[in-house]
Motif scaffolding. Structure first.
Motif, PDB file in Angstrom:
ATOM      1  N   ASP A  17       1.086  -1.201  -0.094  1.00  0.00           N
ATOM      2  CA  ASP A  17      -0.009   0.128   0.003  1.00  0.00           C
ATOM      3  C   ASP A  17       0.740   1.233   0.080  1.00  0.00           C
ATOM      4  O   ASP A  17       0.538   2.218   0.448  1.00  0.00           O
ATOM      5  N   TRP A  18       1.955   1.191  -0.763  1.00  0.00           N
ATOM      6  CA  TRP A  18       2.894   2.421  -0.623  1.00  0.00           C
ATOM      7  C   TRP A  18       2.501   3.295  -1.092  1.00  0.00           C
ATOM      8  O   TRP A  18       1.994   3.230  -2.699  1.00  0.00           O
ATOM      9  N   GLN A  19       2.161   4.590  -1.150  1.00  0.00           N
ATOM     10  CA  GLN A  19       1.852   5.817  -2.039  1.00  0.00           C
ATOM     11  C   GLN A  19       2.780   6.750  -2.111  1.00  0.00           C
ATOM     12  O   GLN A  19       3.293   7.115  -1.100  1.00  0.00           O
ATOM     13  N   ARG A  21       4.252  10.455  -1.272  1.00  0.00           N
ATOM     14  CA  ARG A  21       3.952  11.215  -0.028  1.00  0.00           C
ATOM     15  C   ARG A  21       3.801  12.934  -0.577  1.00  0.00           C
ATOM     16  O   ARG A  21       4.037  12.911  -1.614  1.00  0.00           O
ATOM     17  N   LYS A 112       7.701  11.242  -4.653  1.00  0.00           N
ATOM     18  CA  LYS A 112       7.457   9.563  -5.151  1.00  0.00           C
ATOM     19  C   LYS A 112       8.102   8.575  -4.269  1.00  0.00           C
ATOM     20  O   LYS A 112       7.163   7.284  -4.092  1.00  0.00           O
TER      21      LYS A 112
END
Length: 236
Positions: A17-19, A21, A112
């Motif tokens: 679930d990395w998005q 920042r 990113k």
């Protein structure tokens, strides 16, 4: 822990679930001894006077530009950088005097990948022998890790700049290596040393910072009772 693809090749730790920042904002960051606020032209007079407290210009040696000789010249520089989205410059305000006493910046901002560098650090003699310089660094770190959720916080310096190297290690950065012939600065070669703090290291570092910055860690005349390194060793 490494994960592997269908070919059995290691492809690194999976970031579930990395998005990307948020980009840092021009925010005010409040501390016990100082606060950080976005650098403005209005800071120029007091900051220039603070830097003039130094006996010589040695604090400029490792900066990328030459010393300013007049308030007007320094004001022009601030005007040229204060609205940039990268770097974002902050003034360090002494809570006792309400005057700016130094500056630093967030730079090479990479939302990113959750990576940012602290740089353009220029602290005046008015920050010497006080907790201000440590708290200023702490406030910016806390904003990056807790306010923005970044994964990596970088410190880079000229490999010959021993005071900067010592400061990075004292603050808890880990040395990563040397980039040879990385820059040409003021007509001279610069090898650049890289340091970093990772998000997984932040909680323990923050505990050490809070313990060091506590009022009961200082004597009545402002001397530390325990070093930041000793607090960090206790926490680890």
């Amino acid at each position: 822990m490494n994960t592997f693809n269908q070919f059995g090749q290691p492809i690194g730790e999976e970031l579930v679930d990395w998005q990307p920042r948020q980009h840092p904002d021009r925010v005010v960051l409040n501390g016990r001894y100082c606060r950080l606020e976005p650098l403005r032209v209005e800071h120029a007079g007091a900051l220039f006077a603070a830097y003039q407290q130094a006996e010589d210009t040695r604090s400029w040696t490792w900066l990328l530009r030459e010393p300013d000789t007049t308030i007007a010249e320094y004001s022009q520089w601030i005007a040229s950088v204060c609205e940039l989205s990268d770097p974002i410059h902050f003034a360090v305000i002494d809570n006792q005097t309400q005057l700016p006493v130094g500056s630093l910046a967030l730079m090479r901002i990479d939302p990113k990948n959750g990576v940012v560098e602290v740089g353009h650090v220029h602290f005046s003699p008015l920050m010497s022998r006080s907790p201000l310089s440590t708290e200023a660094q702490y406030l910016l770190m806390r904003y990056v890790f807790e306010g923005l959720g970044y994964r990596r916080y970088e410190w880079k310096c000229n490999s010959l700049n021993e005071p900067s190297r010592r400061a990075a290690l004292r603050l808890g950065f880990q040395y990563e290596g040397r980039f040879r012939q990385a820059l040409v600065v003021k007509g001279h070669n610069r090898d650049t040393d890289w340091f970093s703090i990772l998000d997984k290291e932040w909680q323990a570092l923050e505990c050490a910072f809070q313990s060091w910055l506590a009022t009961d860690n200082f004597t009545a005349d402002g001397k530390q009772i325990r070093s930041l390194e000793s607090w960090r060793e206790t926490r680890f």
